[in-house]
Design a protein around this motif. Structure first.
Motif, PDB file in Angstrom:
ATOM      1  N   LEU A  48      13.699  -0.945   6.208  1.00 52.02           N
ATOM      2  CA  LEU A  48      13.346  -1.737   4.850  1.00 52.02           C
ATOM      3  C   LEU A  48      11.878  -1.822   4.507  1.00 52.02           C
ATOM      4  O   LEU A  48      11.427  -1.736   3.477  1.00 52.02           O
ATOM      5  CB  LEU A  48      14.038  -3.164   5.140  1.00 52.02           C
ATOM      6  N   ALA A  49      11.067  -2.014   5.556  1.00 48.43           N
ATOM      7  CA  ALA A  49       9.677  -1.911   5.616  1.00 48.43           C
ATOM      8  C   ALA A  49       9.038  -0.697   5.259  1.00 48.43           C
ATOM      9  O   ALA A  49       8.181  -0.561   4.427  1.00 48.43           O
ATOM     10  CB  ALA A  49       9.144  -2.370   6.975  1.00 48.43           C
ATOM     11  N   ILE A  50       9.624   0.300   5.742  1.00 52.00           N
ATOM     12  CA  ILE A  50       9.232   1.852   5.328  1.00 52.00           C
ATOM     13  C   ILE A  50       9.489   2.044   4.106  1.00 52.00           C
ATOM     14  O   ILE A  50       8.775   2.550   3.004  1.00 52.00           O
ATOM     15  CB  ILE A  50       9.739   2.825   6.135  1.00 52.00           C
ATOM     16  N   MET A  51      10.680   1.337   3.318  1.00 45.30           N
ATOM     17  CA  MET A  51      11.102   1.467   1.779  1.00 45.30           C
ATOM     18  C   MET A  51      10.178   0.532   1.050  1.00 45.30           C
ATOM     19  O   MET A  51      10.440   0.550  -0.187  1.00 45.30           O
ATOM     20  CB  MET A  51      12.437   0.928   1.666  1.00 45.30           C
ATOM     21  N   ARG A  52       9.363  -0.303   1.695  1.00 43.89           N
ATOM     22  CA  ARG A  52       8.554  -1.529   1.021  1.00 43.89           C
ATOM     23  C   ARG A  52       9.562  -2.439   0.413  1.00 43.89           C
ATOM     24  O   ARG A  52       9.077  -2.889  -0.783  1.00 43.89           O
ATOM     25  CB  ARG A  52       7.377  -0.743   0.144  1.00 43.89           C
ATOM     26  N   LEU A  53      10.624  -2.691   0.901  1.00 47.74           N
ATOM     27  CA  LEU A  53      11.515  -3.491   0.531  1.00 47.74           C
ATOM     28  C   LEU A  53      11.225  -5.152   1.141  1.00 47.74           C
ATOM     29  O   LEU A  53      11.757  -6.131   0.747  1.00 47.74           O
ATOM     30  CB  LEU A  53      12.959  -3.350   0.588  1.00 47.74           C
ATOM     31  N   ASP A  75      -1.445   5.928   1.655  1.00 45.56           N
ATOM     32  CA  ASP A  75      -1.380   4.343   2.094  1.00 45.56           C
ATOM     33  C   ASP A  75      -0.728   3.572   1.153  1.00 45.56           C
ATOM     34  O   ASP A  75      -1.226   3.417   0.010  1.00 45.56           O
ATOM     35  CB  ASP A  75      -2.683   3.716   2.385  1.00 45.56           C
ATOM     36  N   MET A  76       0.490   3.132   1.360  1.00 48.91           N
ATOM     37  CA  MET A  76       1.506   2.523   0.406  1.00 48.91           C
ATOM     38  C   MET A  76       1.289   0.825   0.709  1.00 48.91           C
ATOM     39  O   MET A  76       1.799   0.379  -0.577  1.00 48.91           O
ATOM     40  CB  MET A  76       2.995   2.735   0.792  1.00 48.91           C
ATOM     41  N   ARG A  77       0.333   0.419   1.368  1.00 48.63           N
ATOM     42  CA  ARG A  77       0.201  -1.042   1.673  1.00 48.63           C
ATOM     43  C   ARG A  77      -0.302  -1.645   0.120  1.00 48.63           C
ATOM     44  O   ARG A  77      -0.182  -2.871  -0.116  1.00 48.63           O
ATOM     45  CB  ARG A  77      -0.607  -1.441   2.776  1.00 48.63           C
ATOM     46  N   GLY A  78      -1.190  -1.061  -0.309  1.00 49.19           N
ATOM     47  CA  GLY A  78      -1.700  -1.583  -1.753  1.00 49.19           C
ATOM     48  C   GLY A  78      -1.261  -1.230  -2.987  1.00 49.19           C
ATOM     49  O   GLY A  78      -1.846  -1.680  -4.058  1.00 49.19           O
ATOM     50  N   TRP A  79      -0.116  -0.548  -2.943  1.00 45.64           N
ATOM     51  CA  TRP A  79       0.363   0.069  -4.203  1.00 45.64           C
ATOM     52  C   TRP A  79       1.278  -1.328  -5.032  1.00 45.64           C
ATOM     53  O   TRP A  79       1.683  -2.063  -4.542  1.00 45.64           O
ATOM     54  CB  TRP A  79       1.770   0.839  -3.853  1.00 45.64           C
ATOM     55  N   SER A  80       0.969  -0.841  -6.098  1.00 46.98           N
ATOM     56  CA  SER A  80       1.671  -2.225  -7.269  1.00 46.98           C
ATOM     57  C   SER A  80       3.020  -2.089  -7.225  1.00 46.98           C
ATOM     58  O   SER A  80       3.743  -0.901  -6.816  1.00 46.98           O
ATOM     59  CB  SER A  80       0.644  -2.068  -8.629  1.00 46.98           C
ATOM     60  N   LEU A  86       5.297   1.388  -7.321  1.00 41.12           N
ATOM     61  CA  LEU A  86       6.474   1.495  -6.418  1.00 41.12           C
ATOM     62  C   LEU A  86       7.599   1.874  -7.024  1.00 41.12           C
ATOM     63  O   LEU A  86       8.534   2.652  -6.741  1.00 41.12           O
ATOM     64  CB  LEU A  86       6.447   0.143  -5.648  1.00 41.12           C
ATOM     65  N   ARG A  87       7.832   1.182  -8.306  1.00 42.09           N
ATOM     66  CA  ARG A  87       9.023   1.542  -9.081  1.00 42.09           C
ATOM     67  C   ARG A  87       9.143   3.120  -9.485  1.00 42.09           C
ATOM     68  O   ARG A  87      10.272   3.599  -9.392  1.00 42.09           O
ATOM     69  CB  ARG A  87       8.908   0.653 -10.359  1.00 42.09           C
ATOM     70  N   LYS A  88       7.945   3.880  -9.736  1.00 42.19           N
ATOM     71  CA  LYS A  88       8.085   5.127 -10.102  1.00 42.19           C
ATOM     72  C   LYS A  88       8.462   5.907  -8.886  1.00 42.19           C
ATOM     73  O   LYS A  88       9.185   7.221  -8.944  1.00 42.19           O
ATOM     74  CB  LYS A  88       6.968   5.586 -10.759  1.00 42.19           C
ATOM     75  N   LEU A  89       8.253   5.528  -7.411  1.00 46.83           N
ATOM     76  CA  LEU A  89       8.491   6.231  -6.362  1.00 46.83           C
ATOM     77  C   LEU A  89       9.946   5.952  -6.213  1.00 46.83           C
ATOM     78  O   LEU A  89      10.518   6.857  -5.181  1.00 46.83           O
ATOM     79  CB  LEU A  89       7.480   5.564  -5.169  1.00 46.83           C
ATOM     80  N   ARG A  90      10.904   4.988  -6.620  1.00 43.53           N
ATOM     81  CA  ARG A  90      11.999   4.631  -5.768  1.00 43.53           C
ATOM     82  C   ARG A  90      13.144   5.691  -5.980  1.00 43.53           C
ATOM     83  O   ARG A  90      13.928   5.981  -5.354  1.00 43.53           O
ATOM     84  CB  ARG A  90      12.656   3.522  -6.895  1.00 43.53           C
ATOM     85  N   SER A  91      12.779   6.675  -6.978  1.00 48.22           N
ATOM     86  CA  SER A  91      13.632   7.713  -6.979  1.00 48.22           C
ATOM     87  C   SER A  91      13.432   8.783  -6.076  1.00 48.22           C
ATOM     88  O   SER A  91      14.446   9.455  -5.810  1.00 48.22           O
ATOM     89  CB  SER A  91      13.463   8.435  -8.432  1.00 48.22           C
TER      90      SER A  91
END
Length: 531
Positions: free
Chosen positions: A327-332, A345-350, A354-359
């Protein structure tokens, strides 16, 4: 041995689309005192419906005919007073999906105490002592700290253990166990099977054991009834059924096992996701001011990498941090440490980014019934992501849904049905279809085969390998079934209490494990333990 339960010519029908659909067709069997009878067969074969019929738990929608006698008392058409006395006291159940059976608004202590007060009159300290003893016996660590917990605060395996404790609370004559070890890791599975065997011997308890795991049947059952399409096609002593099956369907079940290996990962395969020293600690807060007095150290210092076309198997006991890591890898959920996706680096993503990446990042959850909306049809569930992200192939949504349903072994003609109209295994396939319809790059598979019978499990493993080969998918595959891990994974991560204790290629882990805990897991999974 005298029969404690007698089932004769049991027939069960449900009204669907204006017509009666027969789910159970003239089933007959006996269970003697102290005997274990296993019902095996594919999802939808009528096993659970047969079990629920024993104490009239199917509701008014079902039409039940035939006879079910418990200690010479007829259960079909019995008065509510008799059924209330028998249910949970004389005949107790362990249901397949604990999250739908446990009350989300009540603590574990309250839910366990309810049955003890109703049937035994135990309250206060006496009830608390009994609850602590039950939780300890089913493998809940530090049970004192869990009494005030709610179901959502436990892992899937821990919730299943609580259900087993509730079922055993009143010392029933007959325990009906519907996939009782489905969500459990192999070490706890072995403990639970030993526990059930001990109770059977010490209290002369009978078991009706419903499972798709034939390895468990071989170890625990005295007799086996094989069901297909609502009928018992073969029955007999376990040893005879396994040594010399007569019916072609029984022969097919016994031959079903996930085998083979995934295609090798190309040397130049790009890295999809990576963690560096990832840490996930949950604060323990107490008092009116919610002061932090400690931490639940769910994951400590995890560093892993997964490439395109690669499957990373994650194994370990329930509560070891497997799902939390995914779940952490999925940024959930929030985490500390390095976390990259395709080199960024995904840590600073808005949230918007992230919503665009969910697919591209999808997940199949462990409990299909809990993750599927009961108010949405199968078509609506699978197409929900298409409505947000669009169809990856530009196809009409209904066509995309029909194609992915066929891929996972579902009849597209059933897309108008709701989750409760499917079996547990079929619901899991809906969850897999929902993830796959967007053609993602990274898929987290959290026990994707745990609710499936062996034949469908083989189909799903082959399907996942085919999809990986076709679309170059990266998988994080969480499972307690080490045979499936061996067939699916390229690398294995072994976790214990939040720590990564061993990581390596599948062959190295299975043939030459270096850690004592890894050897314990393998021993529990592959040793033929007689029970």
């Amino acid at each position: 041995m005298s029969a404690i339960l007698q089932v004769r010519d049991l027939k069960v029908s449900f009204r669907q689309d204006g017509a009666l659909t027969q789910a159970v067709k003239g089933v007959s069997f006996d269970i003697a005192a102290g005997e274990t009878v296993a019902l095996v067969g594919e999802s939808g074969s009528g096993k659970s419906v047969t079990a629920l019929s024993t104490v009239s738990l199917l509701g008014d929608a079902a039409r039940v005919e035939g006879s079910v006698r418990y200690r010479d008392q007829e259960m079909i058409g019995a008065e509510d007073r008799l059924l209330r006395k028998v249910r949970g006291n004389d005949i107790s159940f362990i249901f397949q999906e604990p999250m739908t059976s446990l009350n989300p608004l009540h603590t574990l202590e309250k839910q366990l105490a309810e049955s003890l007060a109703l049937h035994q009159g135990l309250v206060g300290e006496a009830a608390r002592d009994r609850i602590l003893d039950l939780l300890t016996r089913v493998g809940i660590r530090d049970p004192e700290t869990r009494l005030g917990a709610y179901p959502h605060q436990l892992s899937g395996g821990q919730r299943q253990r609580v259900m087993i404790a509730m079922a055993l609370a009143n010392g029933p004559d007959l325990l009906i166990a519907d996939e009782p070890t489905t969500a459990l890791d192999v070490t706890i599975q072995a403990q639970i099977l030993h526990l059930l065997a001990e109770l059977k011997r010490s209290e002369n308890m009978s078991l009706l054991f419903i499972t798709h795991d034939l390895g468990i049947v071989r170890r625990i059952a005295d007799r086996v009834c094989v069901m297909k399409n609502g009928e018992i096609v073969e029955a007999g002593p376990t040893a005879e059924i396994f040594a010399n099956p007569q019916h072609p369907y029984t022969q097919m079940l016994l031959a079903a096992e996930s085998t083979g290996t995934p295609d090798p990962v190309p040397q130049n395969a790009p890295e999809i996701a990576r963690t560096d020293n990832l840490k996930i600690w949950f604060p323990i807060q107490q008092g009116l001011m919610k002061r932090t007095v400690g931490y639940v150290k769910a994951v400590n210092d995890a560093s892993i990498s997964v490439r395109a076309g690669e499957t990373i198997g994650i194994v370990g006991e329930s509560g070891s941090g497997k799902t939390t890591l995914a779940l952490a890898i999925m940024r959930l959920i929030a985490s500390e440490g390095g976390l990259t996706y395709r080199g960024e680096d995904m840590r600073g993503w808005s949230t918007k980014r992230l919503r665009k990446l969910r697919s591209e990042m999808q997940i199949v959850f462990q409990d299909p019934f809990g993750s599927l909306s009961p108010r949405m049809t199968c078509e609506q569930i699978i197409a929900e992501g298409l409505g947000v992200h669009g169809s990856p192939d530009g196809k009409p949504h209904r066509q995309a849904v029909a194609e992915v349903m066929a891929e996972v072994g579902l009849d597209p003609a059933t897309m108008h049905r709701y989750p409760h109209e499917f079996s547990g295994g079929q619901r899991q396939r809906i969850a897999i279809a929902r993830a796959m319809v967007l053609r993602p790059r990274l898929v987290v598979l959290d026990e994707p085969t745990s609710a499936l019978d062996m034949t469908v499990q083989v189909q799903i493993v082959n399907l996942l390998r085919d999809l990986q080969r076709k679309y170059d998918l990266a998988y994080l595959f969480i499972s307690h079934d080490l045979k499936v891990i061996r067939a699916m994974a390229h690398k294995v991560i072994v976790m214990k209490q939040g720590d990564v204790v061993e990581i390596g290629a599948v062959r190295d882990i299975f043939e030459a494990p270096q850690n004592d805990y890894t050897r314990q897991l393998l021993s529990a999974a592959f040793d033929d333990i007689a029970i």
